[in-house]
Design an enzyme around this catalytic site. Structure first.
Site, mmCIF file in Angstrom:
data_model
loop_
_atom_site.group_PDB
_atom_site.id
_atom_site.type_symbol
_atom_site.label_atom_id
_atom_site.label_comp_id
_atom_site.label_asym_id
_atom_site.label_seq_id
_atom_site.Cartn_x
_atom_site.Cartn_y
_atom_site.Cartn_z
ATOM 1 N N GLY A 299 -51.227 -113.153 -55.962
ATOM 2 C CA GLY A 299 -51.593 -112.053 -55.070
ATOM 3 C C GLY A 299 -52.901 -112.285 -54.349
ATOM 4 C CG ASP A 300 -57.347 -114.418 -54.863
ATOM 5 O OD1 ASP A 300 -58.016 -113.610 -54.186
ATOM 6 O OD2 ASP A 300 -57.732 -115.583 -55.093
ATOM 7 C CB ALA A 301 -52.913 -117.204 -52.656
#
Length: 131
Positions: A24-26
């Site tokens: 999700g960060d990416a």
């Protein structure tokens, strides 16, 4: 590409909150970068805008804005990630802000793996309207 297809075929409940936050960060950063790229800013300006939205303090604010309106499945994913056993925290935010940012990233990661691009766009639109 077969490995990617197998990844998304795995049951979303089999991923830990931190694994979902990892992807999700990416996705979060990519979507924010795509949004700002359309304005033709130079690289330093692009970086400034992206950094203002891709940080734990800001992501914590977005998490608080969206959590009540999410489907139960994503609320559970967010709660699981928020309660993960995170060992280290940056000095730029509080522990709770970091945990809430992790929860947002896990929600975005789950949405991505479940092919819920429209749901991700709704969250990004909250970011855009907040400017």
């Amino acid at each position: 590409m077969d490995n990617v297809d197998r990844l998304s075929a795995k049951d979303i409940r089999d991923y830990t909150g931190l694994e979902l936050a990892f992807i999700g960060d990416a996705i979060w950063e990519l979507e924010i970068r795509k949004y700002y790229l359309q304005f033709g800013y130079n690289i330093p300006t692009l970086n400034k805008h992206v950094k203002s939205k891709v940080n734990a303090k800001y992501q914590s604010l977005i998490y608080k804005q969206i959590i009540e309106d999410l489907d139960e499945e994503f609320k559970v994913i967010g709660k699981r990630a928020k309660n993960s056993n995170i060992k280290t925290f940056p000095k730029t935010c509080t522990v709770m802000e970091y945990k809430e940012a992790t929860a947002l990233e896990a929600i975005v990661g789950a949405m991505y793996l479940l092919n819920k691009e429209e749901e991700i766009k709704k969250i990004i639109n909250i970011v855009i309207k907040g400017e």
